[in-house]
Write a protein that holds these residues in place. Structure first.
Motif, PDB file in Angstrom:
ATOM      1  N   GLU A   6       0.787  -1.208  -0.259  1.00  0.00           N
ATOM      2  CA  GLU A   6       0.257   0.006   0.036  1.00  0.00           C
ATOM      3  C   GLU A   6       1.062   1.103  -0.089  1.00  0.00           C
ATOM      4  O   GLU A   6       0.306   1.948  -0.825  1.00  0.00           O
ATOM      5  N   ILE A   7       2.037   1.172   0.642  1.00  0.00           N
ATOM      6  CA  ILE A   7       2.949   2.280   0.817  1.00  0.00           C
ATOM      7  C   ILE A   7       3.698   2.552  -0.494  1.00  0.00           C
ATOM      8  O   ILE A   7       3.628   3.232  -1.319  1.00  0.00           O
ATOM      9  N   SER A  11       2.878   5.657  -3.142  1.00  0.00           N
ATOM     10  CA  SER A  11       4.110   6.399  -3.861  1.00  0.00           C
ATOM     11  C   SER A  11       4.333   7.361  -4.922  1.00  0.00           C
ATOM     12  O   SER A  11       4.907   7.725  -5.428  1.00  0.00           O
ATOM     13  N   LEU A  12       3.168   6.291  -6.026  1.00  0.00           N
ATOM     14  CA  LEU A  12       3.095   6.271  -7.284  1.00  0.00           C
ATOM     15  C   LEU A  12       2.486   8.077  -7.077  1.00  0.00           C
ATOM     16  O   LEU A  12       3.132   8.604  -8.451  1.00  0.00           O
ATOM     17  N   PHE A  18       7.113   7.012   0.060  1.00  0.00           N
ATOM     18  CA  PHE A  18       8.427   6.584   0.214  1.00  0.00           C
ATOM     19  C   PHE A  18       9.101   5.836   1.316  1.00  0.00           C
ATOM     20  O   PHE A  18       9.584   4.984   1.360  1.00  0.00           O
ATOM     21  N   ALA A  19       9.209   7.132   1.815  1.00  0.00           N
ATOM     22  CA  ALA A  19      10.008   7.339   3.012  1.00  0.00           C
ATOM     23  C   ALA A  19       9.057   6.707   4.019  1.00  0.00           C
ATOM     24  O   ALA A  19      10.144   5.678   4.847  1.00  0.00           O
ATOM     25  N   GLU A  20       8.038   6.398   4.288  1.00  0.00           N
ATOM     26  CA  GLU A  20       7.771   5.253   5.173  1.00  0.00           C
ATOM     27  C   GLU A  20       8.452   4.160   5.061  1.00  0.00           C
ATOM     28  O   GLU A  20       8.536   3.529   6.457  1.00  0.00           O
ATOM     29  N   LEU A  21       8.496   3.645   3.698  1.00  0.00           N
ATOM     30  CA  LEU A  21       9.201   2.468   3.414  1.00  0.00           C
ATOM     31  C   LEU A  21      10.649   2.668   3.766  1.00  0.00           C
ATOM     32  O   LEU A  21      10.826   0.969   4.290  1.00  0.00           O
ATOM     33  N   PHE A  22      11.379   3.220   3.832  1.00  0.00           N
ATOM     34  CA  PHE A  22      12.426   3.242   4.145  1.00  0.00           C
ATOM     35  C   PHE A  22      12.845   3.547   5.667  1.00  0.00           C
ATOM     36  O   PHE A  22      13.469   2.277   6.655  1.00  0.00           O
ATOM     37  N   THR A  49      20.285   0.643  -2.689  1.00  0.00           N
ATOM     38  CA  THR A  49      19.302  -0.331  -2.775  1.00  0.00           C
ATOM     39  C   THR A  49      17.962   0.512  -2.673  1.00  0.00           C
ATOM     40  O   THR A  49      17.245   0.575  -3.173  1.00  0.00           O
ATOM     41  N   PHE A  50      17.675   1.280  -1.812  1.00  0.00           N
ATOM     42  CA  PHE A  50      16.408   2.539  -1.983  1.00  0.00           C
ATOM     43  C   PHE A  50      16.177   3.424  -2.983  1.00  0.00           C
ATOM     44  O   PHE A  50      15.229   3.603  -3.388  1.00  0.00           O
ATOM     45  N   LEU A  51      17.717   3.066  -3.524  1.00  0.00           N
ATOM     46  CA  LEU A  51      17.089   4.175  -4.938  1.00  0.00           C
ATOM     47  C   LEU A  51      17.130   3.848  -5.984  1.00  0.00           C
ATOM     48  O   LEU A  51      16.317   4.130  -6.788  1.00  0.00           O
TER      49      LEU A  51
END
Length: 201
Positions: A6-7, A11-12, A18-22, A49-51
Motif C-alpha cells: 500500500e505504501i 508513493s506512485l 516512499f520514505a515510510e518504506l525506508f 538499494t532504496f534509490l
C-alpha cells in the motif's frame, strides 16, 4: 498500519510516501548488507538499494504485502558487484572467530541461527566461504535475512524449487558427517511448507 504494498502504491502519486518504506526496513536491509560487506560498504549498499527501489517501484509485485524480499533482492544484486570485498570481509570474520578462546561447537541448527554472530565455529566458516556465490547468497538470505524459502525465491528471482535444491546441497556441504533431517514448518497464513534445519540425534 499500511502494508508495504500500500505504501508503494501510494508513493506512485505521492513520492514522499516512499520514505515510510525506508523507515520501516532500512535497519534490516542495512544490517544485512553490513554483515556481507562491512559497515562502510553496508551503508552504501543501503542507500543504493532504496534509490533503485524508488526508481523501480512501479515494477513491485503488489500481490506481496511485504517488500522485504524485493528489497533484499535489490541489495543482493548490488552486493554481487563487491564479491572481492565480501570475500575479504568473510575471511576477516573467520579469522576473528578463530582467535576467540571459547568457540561454540553447537549443531548445525544453532550455528546457522547464529550466523549474525559472525560465524561461531572454526569448521563451518571455511565451508561457507567455499560455497559457490549462488549457494552462499541463498544461505545468507535465509539465515541473515530470516526469509522463508518462498521469500528467498522472490529475492533471487528463481523458482522456490531451486531454493530448496540449493539448501539441500548446502546442508550436505556444511555438515556432511552428520545426518540431517528437515523440520517442516508450516506457514499458517499461506499454508506453505518451508524447510528448516534440524540435526538428527
Amino acid at each position: 498500519m499500511s502494508t508495504d504494498s500500500e505504501i508503494i502504491q501510494r508513493s506512485l502519486g505521492q513520492p514522499r510516501a516512499f520514505a515510510e518504506l525506508f523507515d520501516r526496513h532500512s535497519r534490516t536491509v542495512g544490517g544485512y548488507a553490513a554483515r556481507r560487506l562491512g559497515p562502510d560498504a553496508g551503508e552504501d549498499i543501503l542507500s543504493e538499494t532504496f534509490l533503485v527501489a524508488f526508481a523501480r517501484r512501479k515494477s513491485f509485485d503488489t500481490s506481496w504485502d511485504s517488500a522485504l524480499p524485493w528489497l533484499y533482492g535489490i541489495a543482493s544484486r548490488l552486493i554481487r558487484k563487491h564479491r572481492a570485498r565480501e570475500a575479504k570481509h568473510f575471511r576477516s570474520s573467520v579469522e576473528s572467530a578463530q582467535r576467540e578462546e571459547h568457540i561454540s561447537h553447537g549443531d548445525l541448527e544453532t550455528t546457522i541461527a547464529r550466523l549474525d554472530a559472525e560465524i561461531s565455529t572454526r569448521e563451518l566458516a571455511p565451508r561457507i566461504a567455499a560455497l559457490s556465490a549462488k549457494d552462499r547468497e541463498t544461505l545468507l538470505l535465509y539465515a541473515w535475512g530470516d526469509l522463508t524459502y518462498e521469500e528467498v525465491a522472490v529475492a533471487l528471482g528463481v523458482p522456490v524449487g531451486t531454493v530448496r535444491s540449493r539448501m539441500n546441497r548446502i546442508r550436505t556441504r556444511l555438515d556432511p558427517a552428520r545426518a540431517i533431517t528437515r523440520e517442516r514448518v508450516v506457514n499458517e497464513k499461506e499454508g506453505a511448507v518451508d524447510g528448516r534445519f534440524r540435526a538428527s540425534a
